[in-house]
Design a protein around this motif. Structure first.
Motif, PDB file in Angstrom:
ATOM      1  N   LEU A   2       2.939  -0.875 -13.126  1.00  0.00           N
ATOM      2  CA  LEU A   2       1.898  -1.865 -12.834  1.00  0.00           C
ATOM      3  C   LEU A   2       1.768  -2.042 -11.326  1.00  0.00           C
ATOM      4  CD1 LEU A   2      -0.148  -3.995 -13.761  1.00  0.00           C
ATOM      5  CD2 LEU A   2       1.751  -5.629 -13.865  1.00  0.00           C
ATOM      6  N   GLU A   3       2.869  -2.105 -10.631  1.00  0.00           N
ATOM      7  CA  GLU A   3       2.849  -2.255  -9.171  1.00  0.00           C
ATOM      8  C   GLU A   3       2.155  -1.070  -8.505  1.00  0.00           C
ATOM      9  OE1 GLU A   3       6.381  -1.994  -6.110  1.00  0.00           O
ATOM     10  OE2 GLU A   3       6.416  -3.933  -7.146  1.00  0.00           O
ATOM     11  N   ASP A   4       2.436   0.147  -8.964  1.00  0.00           N
ATOM     12  CA  ASP A   4       1.779   1.350  -8.418  1.00  0.00           C
ATOM     13  C   ASP A   4       0.270   1.285  -8.622  1.00  0.00           C
ATOM     14  OD1 ASP A   4       4.295   2.476  -7.796  1.00  0.00           O
ATOM     15  OD2 ASP A   4       4.359   3.643  -9.660  1.00  0.00           O
ATOM     16  N   LEU A   5      -0.129   0.878  -9.817  1.00  0.00           N
ATOM     17  CA  LEU A   5      -1.554   0.788 -10.129  1.00  0.00           C
ATOM     18  C   LEU A   5      -2.246  -0.256  -9.260  1.00  0.00           C
ATOM     19  CD1 LEU A   5      -1.342   0.994 -14.018  1.00  0.00           C
ATOM     20  CD2 LEU A   5      -2.290   2.750 -12.502  1.00  0.00           C
ATOM     21  N   VAL A   6      -1.633  -1.422  -9.125  1.00  0.00           N
ATOM     22  CA  VAL A   6      -2.223  -2.486  -8.313  1.00  0.00           C
ATOM     23  C   VAL A   6      -2.367  -2.011  -6.860  1.00  0.00           C
ATOM     24  CG1 VAL A   6      -1.850  -4.807  -7.380  1.00  0.00           C
ATOM     25  CG2 VAL A   6      -1.491  -4.359  -9.812  1.00  0.00           C
ATOM     26  N   GLN A   7      -1.383  -1.296  -6.366  1.00  0.00           N
ATOM     27  CA  GLN A   7      -1.454  -0.782  -4.992  1.00  0.00           C
ATOM     28  C   GLN A   7      -2.601   0.219  -4.853  1.00  0.00           C
ATOM     29  OE1 GLN A   7       2.255   0.683  -3.442  1.00  0.00           O
ATOM     30  NE2 GLN A   7       1.271   1.714  -1.741  1.00  0.00           N
ATOM     31  N   ALA A   8      -2.728   1.154  -5.797  1.00  0.00           N
ATOM     32  CA  ALA A   8      -3.790   2.171  -5.734  1.00  0.00           C
ATOM     33  C   ALA A   8      -5.176   1.536  -5.846  1.00  0.00           C
ATOM     34  CB  ALA A   8      -3.584   3.210  -6.838  1.00  0.00           C
ATOM     35  N   TYR A   9      -5.355   0.616  -6.790  1.00  0.00           N
ATOM     36  CA  TYR A   9      -6.639  -0.041  -6.971  1.00  0.00           C
ATOM     37  C   TYR A   9      -6.932  -0.961  -5.781  1.00  0.00           C
ATOM     38  CZ  TYR A   9      -7.236   1.649 -11.767  1.00  0.00           C
ATOM     39  OH  TYR A   9      -7.431   2.433 -12.876  1.00  0.00           O
ATOM     40  N   GLY A  10      -5.909  -1.561  -5.231  1.00  0.00           N
ATOM     41  CA  GLY A  10      -6.079  -2.412  -4.056  1.00  0.00           C
ATOM     42  C   GLY A  10      -6.598  -1.638  -2.857  1.00  0.00           C
ATOM     43  N   GLU A  11      -6.167  -0.384  -2.735  1.00  0.00           N
ATOM     44  CA  GLU A  11      -6.660   0.462  -1.644  1.00  0.00           C
ATOM     45  C   GLU A  11      -8.168   0.664  -1.773  1.00  0.00           C
ATOM     46  OE1 GLU A  11      -6.016   4.997  -0.009  1.00  0.00           O
ATOM     47  OE2 GLU A  11      -4.401   4.088  -1.182  1.00  0.00           O
ATOM     48  N   LEU A  12      -8.631   0.919  -2.981  1.00  0.00           N
ATOM     49  CA  LEU A  12     -10.077   1.042  -3.218  1.00  0.00           C
ATOM     50  C   LEU A  12     -10.778  -0.275  -2.900  1.00  0.00           C
ATOM     51  CD1 LEU A  12     -12.708   2.280  -4.366  1.00  0.00           C
ATOM     52  CD2 LEU A  12     -11.911   1.558  -6.635  1.00  0.00           C
ATOM     53  N   TYR A  13     -10.222  -1.377  -3.367  1.00  0.00           N
ATOM     54  CA  TYR A  13     -10.824  -2.689  -3.121  1.00  0.00           C
ATOM     55  C   TYR A  13     -10.996  -2.941  -1.615  1.00  0.00           C
ATOM     56  CZ  TYR A  13     -11.516  -7.728  -3.153  1.00  0.00           C
ATOM     57  OH  TYR A  13     -12.025  -8.985  -2.952  1.00  0.00           O
ATOM     58  N   ARG A  14      -9.970  -2.629  -0.847  1.00  0.00           N
ATOM     59  CA  ARG A  14     -10.046  -2.825   0.624  1.00  0.00           C
ATOM     60  C   ARG A  14     -11.081  -1.905   1.242  1.00  0.00           C
ATOM     61  NH1 ARG A  14      -4.787  -3.562  -0.737  1.00  0.00           N
ATOM     62  NH2 ARG A  14      -4.141  -1.422  -0.273  1.00  0.00           N
TER      63      ARG A  14
END
Length: 169
Positions: free
Chosen positions: A150-162
């Motif tokens: 879950l942490e890996d996914l949040v980090q990857a999706y967060g990069e797109l969000y930024r």
């Protein structure tokens, strides 16, 4: 059958590989108990609260849409054939050309590999556009995808969000 949640000129259309059996049965995107999509979307910043699958249409309120590369529901995406991806490509291109999101985000590499004809696809922003849209590839949130926490996914999706907020909002 799972219907697209789509509108013209969205910031992002998230493209799953195909519907899971539970999502197809219920008619809501990412409704399998083990799918982490809605939790990841909230934790990565895309939504101010965690959307429940039954309220999947509310994702439009935030400028995002949902579709799949292949319409046929399966229990596992690896049950799809190359011919099914090939048969979906023209319809998918027509849809993206009509709706023109700023980004098409493929969830998992399988669909974009098939649609682009490339053998290797890196995670993240792709060097080429697809139907005039920027392309980003993210790990699939399926509970079957044990390679990403879950942490890996949040980090990857967060990069797109930024990236999106840096460029468009």
């Amino acid at each position: 059958m799972l219907k697209d949640i789509i509108a013209k000129n969205l910031t992002v259309i998230f493209c799953g590989i195909n519907p899971g059996l539970k999502s197809a049965e219920k008619g809501y995107h990412f409704s399998g108990k083990s799918n982490r999509f809605w939790k990841v979307m909230h934790q990565a910043g895309f939504t101010p609260y965690q959307i429940e699958a039954e309220n999947d249409r509310s994702i439009l309120d935030f400028g995002y849409g949902l579709t799949t590369a292949v319409a046929r529901a399966t229990s596992r995406a690896d049950e799809l054939s190359k011919e099914e991806f090939d048969g979906s490509l023209e319809f998918f291109k027509t849809k993206m050309t009509e709706f023109q999101p700023k980004y098409i985000v493929f969830l998992g590499k399988a669909a974009y590999k098939s649609f682009s004809g490339k053998k290797e696809i890196p995670w993240g922003l792709q060097p080429e556009d697809f139907c005039g849209c920027r392309v980003w590839v993210l790990p699939n949130t399926s509970g079957l995808n044990r390679g990403f926490s879950l942490e890996d996914l949040v980090q990857a999706y967060g990069e797109l969000y930024r990236e999106i907020h840096k460029n468009f909002l």
